[in-house]
Enzyme design. Sequence first.
Site, PDB file in Angstrom:
ATOM      1  N   GLY A  74      -1.877   6.000  -5.216  1.00  0.00           N
ATOM      2  CA  GLY A  74      -2.786   4.864  -5.349  1.00  0.00           C
ATOM      3  C   GLY A  74      -3.901   5.551  -4.173  1.00  0.00           C
ATOM      4  O   GLY A  74      -3.655   6.426  -3.522  1.00  0.00           O
ATOM      5  N   GLY A  75      -4.811   4.716  -4.142  1.00  0.00           N
ATOM      6  CA  GLY A  75      -5.932   5.180  -2.905  1.00  0.00           C
ATOM      7  C   GLY A  75      -7.158   6.093  -3.231  1.00  0.00           C
ATOM      8  O   GLY A  75      -7.023   6.296  -4.557  1.00  0.00           O
ATOM      9  N   LYS A  76      -7.715   6.395  -2.584  1.00  0.00           N
ATOM     10  CA  LYS A  76      -8.816   7.462  -2.778  1.00  0.00           C
ATOM     11  C   LYS A  76      -8.324   8.792  -2.296  1.00  0.00           C
ATOM     12  O   LYS A  76      -7.415   9.271  -2.223  1.00  0.00           O
ATOM     13  CB  LYS A  76     -10.251   6.806  -2.132  1.00  0.00           C
ATOM     14  CG  LYS A  76     -10.597   5.600  -2.773  1.00  0.00           C
ATOM     15  CD  LYS A  76     -11.694   4.910  -2.221  1.00  0.00           C
ATOM     16  CE  LYS A  76     -12.493   3.807  -3.066  1.00  0.00           C
ATOM     17  NZ  LYS A  76     -13.083   4.319  -4.154  1.00  0.00           N
ATOM     18  N   THR A  78      -8.378  11.853   0.416  1.00  0.00           N
ATOM     19  CA  THR A  78      -7.859  12.520   1.955  1.00  0.00           C
ATOM     20  C   THR A  78      -7.567  13.858   2.113  1.00  0.00           C
ATOM     21  O   THR A  78      -7.657  14.581   1.304  1.00  0.00           O
ATOM     22  CB  THR A  78      -6.531  11.264   2.449  1.00  0.00           C
ATOM     23  OG1 THR A  78      -6.322  11.667   3.932  1.00  0.00           O
ATOM     24  CG2 THR A  78      -5.333  12.098   1.719  1.00  0.00           C
ATOM     25  N   GLY A 145      -0.955   6.584   1.078  1.00  0.00           N
ATOM     26  CA  GLY A 145      -1.074   6.520  -0.281  1.00  0.00           C
ATOM     27  C   GLY A 145       0.286   6.479  -1.069  1.00  0.00           C
ATOM     28  O   GLY A 145       1.021   7.739  -0.777  1.00  0.00           O
ATOM     29  N   CYS A 175     -10.867   8.324   2.158  1.00  0.00           N
ATOM     30  CA  CYS A 175     -10.134   6.930   1.719  1.00  0.00           C
ATOM     31  C   CYS A 175     -11.508   5.867   1.149  1.00  0.00           C
ATOM     32  O   CYS A 175     -11.438   4.888   1.183  1.00  0.00           O
ATOM     33  CB  CYS A 175      -9.741   6.207   3.100  1.00  0.00           C
ATOM     34  SG  CYS A 175      -8.505   6.954   3.910  1.00  0.00           S
TER      35      CYS A 175
END
Length: 240
Positions: A74-76, A78, A145, A175
Amino acid sequence: MSQGAYLLNAGTVPYGEAWDLQRSLAAAVSQRAIPDTIVLLEHPPVVTLGRRTDGEELHLPDGTDVEVVETDRGGKSTFHGPGQLVAYPILDLHRHGKDVKGYVRRLEHALVRTLSLAGLEGAATIEGLTGVWLEAPPRKIASIGVHVARWITTHGYALNVDLDPAPFTEWITACGLEDAAFTTVARELGRPVTVDEMRPLAAQGLAEAFDLTLEELPASDWDGFWPQPVHAKLAAKAAG
């Protein structure tokens, strides 16, 4: 009651190898062939993209020598690199409550505890954001994440120990946060700090957060789980 778990302290591991290791461990944990397992390591420079990454987040300068990997976490976006401690808890959430948001909160608590053990007080979470921050002004010190499949966790957190945080802002919009500031343990403590110094503190923080009793095993015990494709290529080249 505290549960037994394995701890694997690896060195600097290419991202692809570490991902293969996580998948192998997740399968073994799912089958209850091994207990919950925590992997602590560093990565060579790599930008990883989570499932919510926007293409506009990447602005790598021309000629930048860094791997870019799409992941299932998950997340964006990094950044990972030497001087950053990465923790991959491979846990069966049947044993820890089948609650993904609760799992992320416990990872944040583990990080806050780790930083407190290192002598860095004031680390906290910010409502609506994942990860751990220091405030006044807000500056991010750790990113989270995760991926959960059939209640088995992979991926985890990255704690900035002692590295140049410039890639978080100059290479990517880390992020997905515009104008966010990033910091490190070393910068906040005002002295050099090694990843090896933080490993036992991170292990303690995770053990407390998930009520685990950790048994550390040498990396040599993990040959059956760890394909190590880079090593295989070198061996094949040498044999040829």
